[in-house]
Write an enzyme that holds these catalytic residues in place. Structure first.
Site, PDB file in Angstrom:
ATOM      1  N   GLU A  62     -18.426 -22.481   1.938  1.00  0.00           N
ATOM      2  CA  GLU A  62     -18.440 -23.554   2.929  1.00  0.00           C
ATOM      3  C   GLU A  62     -17.178 -24.403   2.849  1.00  0.00           C
ATOM      4  O   GLU A  62     -16.611 -24.789   3.868  1.00  0.00           O
ATOM      5  CB  GLU A  62     -19.682 -24.442   2.743  1.00  0.00           C
ATOM      6  N   CYS A  90     -24.986 -25.652  -1.609  1.00  0.00           N
ATOM      7  CA  CYS A  90     -25.190 -26.351  -2.875  1.00  0.00           C
ATOM      8  C   CYS A  90     -24.897 -27.845  -2.665  1.00  0.00           C
ATOM      9  O   CYS A  90     -24.398 -28.238  -1.604  1.00  0.00           O
ATOM     10  CB  CYS A  90     -24.270 -25.762  -3.946  1.00  0.00           C
ATOM     11  N   CYS A 115     -21.215 -28.510  -1.573  1.00  0.00           N
ATOM     12  CA  CYS A 115     -20.945 -28.070  -0.196  1.00  0.00           C
ATOM     13  C   CYS A 115     -21.674 -28.948   0.813  1.00  0.00           C
ATOM     14  O   CYS A 115     -21.141 -29.244   1.876  1.00  0.00           O
ATOM     15  CB  CYS A 115     -21.331 -26.606  -0.033  1.00  0.00           C
ATOM     16  N   HIS A 149     -15.965 -22.738  -2.890  1.00  0.00           N
ATOM     17  CA  HIS A 149     -17.186 -22.152  -2.350  1.00  0.00           C
ATOM     18  C   HIS A 149     -16.944 -21.763  -0.891  1.00  0.00           C
ATOM     19  O   HIS A 149     -16.006 -22.252  -0.252  1.00  0.00           O
ATOM     20  CB  HIS A 149     -18.340 -23.147  -2.433  1.00  0.00           C
TER      21      HIS A 149
END
Length: 157
Positions: free
Chosen positions: A56, A84, A87, A54
């Site tokens: 991040e 999310c 993250c 992801h």
């Protein structure tokens, strides 16, 4: 445009770049120390076959590599969408001083990135979760934890 808005624009540009290059979903992130971007990331889940890639997480990895540290205490995170659960966990482990986000989790759900099931699972008892989570081998694993507790040359974090 404020300093913060400029850094958020950089995160949004990364989200667009990654999306247009089919690297993954439309998410971007920059990590800032002082007035300098020290980490960049965009979602690369589908292009790297890595469900943890992801924006991040990739930005945290980049910043930590560039700074030579595993903590980001004096840093700011700018991400194009509310993090999310995965993250968010990574962010808390990295310990930045602040997180700014643009789109929220409902905006993400509206385009097919709905994390509500994960939030529900985190609140559920282990026995009630959709993926079985079973404890096994605790006695052997506890010996390693006991050795860590006694280890004198460890790097605490």
């Amino acid at each position: 445009m404020t300093r913060e808005e400029q850094f958020m624009q950089a995160a949004i540009q990364l989200s667009q770049h990654g999306m247009e290059n089919n690297e993954g979903g439309p998410f971007g992130c920059v990590i800032v120390k002082g007035d300098e971007i020290v980490g960049r990331g965009n979602n690369k889940v589908t292009s790297s076959n890595d469900p943890t890639a992801h924006a991040e997480v990739t930005a945290i990895r980049d910043a930590c590599k560039n700074l030579g540290t595993f903590q980001l205490e004096d840093c700011e995170i700018y991400t194009s969408c509310e993090p999310c659960p995965m993250c968010l966990g990574a962010i808390y482990w990295a310990r930045p001083k602040v997180v700014y986000f643009a789109n929220n989790r409902q905006d993400a759900a509206d385009i097919g990135f709905d994390d509500s099931m994960i939030y529900d699972e985190m609140a559920a008892d282990l026995e009630s979760r959709k993926i079985p989570i079973l404890q096994l081998g605790r006695n052997a694993a506890m010996k390693v934890f006991e050795a860590w507790k006694k280890k004198e040359d460890k790097t605490a974090y």
